[in-house]
Design a protein around this motif. Structure first.
Motif, mmCIF file in Angstrom:
data_model
loop_
_atom_site.group_PDB
_atom_site.id
_atom_site.type_symbol
_atom_site.label_atom_id
_atom_site.label_comp_id
_atom_site.label_asym_id
_atom_site.label_seq_id
_atom_site.Cartn_x
_atom_site.Cartn_y
_atom_site.Cartn_z
ATOM 1 N N ILE A 65 56.948 26.696 24.129
ATOM 2 C CA ILE A 65 56.886 27.128 22.816
ATOM 3 C C ILE A 65 55.516 27.944 22.530
ATOM 4 O O ILE A 65 54.456 27.111 22.899
ATOM 5 C CB ILE A 65 56.925 26.109 21.618
ATOM 6 C CG1 ILE A 65 58.460 25.579 21.960
ATOM 7 C CG2 ILE A 65 56.810 26.505 20.246
ATOM 8 C CD1 ILE A 65 58.544 24.544 20.787
ATOM 9 N N CYS A 66 55.158 29.088 21.825
ATOM 10 C CA CYS A 66 54.025 29.635 21.365
ATOM 11 C C CYS A 66 53.687 29.520 19.929
ATOM 12 O O CYS A 66 54.693 29.789 19.122
ATOM 13 C CB CYS A 66 53.828 31.090 21.939
ATOM 14 S SG CYS A 66 52.430 31.834 21.296
ATOM 15 N N VAL A 67 52.639 28.951 19.492
ATOM 16 C CA VAL A 67 52.327 28.833 18.015
ATOM 17 C C VAL A 67 51.073 29.838 17.786
ATOM 18 O O VAL A 67 50.204 29.493 18.546
ATOM 19 C CB VAL A 67 51.821 27.485 17.724
ATOM 20 C CG1 VAL A 67 51.630 27.431 16.235
ATOM 21 C CG2 VAL A 67 53.383 26.606 17.978
ATOM 22 N N VAL A 68 51.238 30.642 16.980
ATOM 23 C CA VAL A 68 50.123 31.389 16.451
ATOM 24 C C VAL A 68 49.375 30.891 15.484
ATOM 25 O O VAL A 68 49.970 30.813 14.305
ATOM 26 C CB VAL A 68 50.547 32.834 16.421
ATOM 27 C CG1 VAL A 68 49.162 33.808 15.853
ATOM 28 C CG2 VAL A 68 51.231 33.504 17.356
ATOM 29 N N THR A 69 48.097 30.557 15.496
ATOM 30 C CA THR A 69 47.685 29.835 14.127
ATOM 31 C C THR A 69 46.073 30.159 14.275
ATOM 32 O O THR A 69 45.553 30.386 15.373
ATOM 33 C CB THR A 69 47.733 28.351 14.212
ATOM 34 O OG1 THR A 69 47.087 27.860 13.050
ATOM 35 C CG2 THR A 69 47.341 27.718 15.385
ATOM 36 N N SER A 70 45.609 30.278 12.990
ATOM 37 C CA SER A 70 43.996 30.300 12.969
ATOM 38 C C SER A 70 43.151 28.927 13.244
ATOM 39 O O SER A 70 41.883 29.019 13.463
ATOM 40 C CB SER A 70 43.500 30.997 11.831
ATOM 41 O OG SER A 70 43.900 30.033 10.581
ATOM 42 N N ASP A 71 43.719 27.795 13.097
ATOM 43 C CA ASP A 71 43.147 26.760 13.441
ATOM 44 C C ASP A 71 44.125 25.550 14.203
ATOM 45 O O ASP A 71 45.057 24.932 13.540
ATOM 46 C CB ASP A 71 42.944 25.984 12.183
ATOM 47 C CG ASP A 71 41.998 24.784 12.231
ATOM 48 O OD1 ASP A 71 42.153 24.062 13.456
ATOM 49 O OD2 ASP A 71 41.276 24.360 11.235
ATOM 50 N N LEU A 89 45.310 30.815 28.428
ATOM 51 C CA LEU A 89 45.769 31.632 29.632
ATOM 52 C C LEU A 89 45.159 32.964 29.612
ATOM 53 O O LEU A 89 44.831 33.487 28.603
ATOM 54 C CB LEU A 89 47.240 31.805 29.474
ATOM 55 C CG LEU A 89 47.995 30.325 29.561
ATOM 56 C CD1 LEU A 89 49.589 30.601 29.281
ATOM 57 C CD2 LEU A 89 47.791 29.590 30.531
ATOM 58 N N GLY A 90 44.830 33.438 30.959
ATOM 59 C CA GLY A 90 44.564 34.744 30.924
ATOM 60 C C GLY A 90 45.030 35.469 32.564
ATOM 61 O O GLY A 90 45.479 34.659 33.064
ATOM 62 N N PRO A 91 44.408 36.641 32.686
ATOM 63 C CA PRO A 91 44.649 36.895 33.849
ATOM 64 C C PRO A 91 44.405 36.410 35.386
ATOM 65 O O PRO A 91 45.208 36.354 36.315
ATOM 66 C CB PRO A 91 43.930 38.431 33.974
ATOM 67 C CG PRO A 91 43.753 38.702 32.628
ATOM 68 C CD PRO A 91 43.695 37.339 31.919
ATOM 69 N N ASP A 92 43.302 35.566 35.270
ATOM 70 C CA ASP A 92 42.930 34.677 36.213
ATOM 71 C C ASP A 92 43.646 33.455 36.421
ATOM 72 O O ASP A 92 43.763 32.880 37.339
ATOM 73 C CB ASP A 92 41.499 34.145 35.906
ATOM 74 C CG ASP A 92 40.414 35.249 36.058
ATOM 75 O OD1 ASP A 92 40.736 36.490 36.784
ATOM 76 O OD2 ASP A 92 39.473 35.274 35.531
ATOM 77 N N SER A 93 44.552 33.033 35.561
ATOM 78 C CA SER A 93 45.431 31.831 35.451
ATOM 79 C C SER A 93 46.887 32.025 35.417
ATOM 80 O O SER A 93 47.471 30.881 35.303
ATOM 81 C CB SER A 93 44.707 30.821 34.422
ATOM 82 O OG SER A 93 45.033 31.409 33.183
ATOM 83 N N THR A 94 47.143 32.914 35.402
ATOM 84 C CA THR A 94 48.747 33.402 35.407
ATOM 85 C C THR A 94 49.042 34.637 36.294
ATOM 86 O O THR A 94 48.272 35.194 36.553
ATOM 87 C CB THR A 94 49.151 33.630 33.810
ATOM 88 O OG1 THR A 94 48.334 34.845 33.387
ATOM 89 C CG2 THR A 94 48.821 32.705 32.795
#
Length: 55
Positions: free
Chosen positions: A12-18, A39-44
């Motif tokens: 599940i992905c949750v988009v939130t400012s906090d 997550l980013g290019p180095d970890s996925t």
């Protein structure tokens, strides 16, 4: 969460400012536990994104 509610949830992905405030709110409703990852290019690898328009 129970299996009857969402079935076999993988991600599940949750988009939130906090994120901390959001997690606290979900935990008060009995939804959890949560794990936060950055997550980013180095970890996925083999990552796919689905994008939706946010109102």
């Amino acid at each position: 969460m129970t299996a009857a509610l969402l079935g076999d949830v993988v991600q599940i992905c949750v988009v939130t400012s906090d994120i901390r405030r959001t997690i606290d709110g979900y935990l008060r409703m009995g939804i959890g536990p949560w794990r936060v990852q950055t997550l980013g290019p180095d970890s996925t690898t083999d990552t796919r994104f689905r994008v939706c328009q946010l109102i």
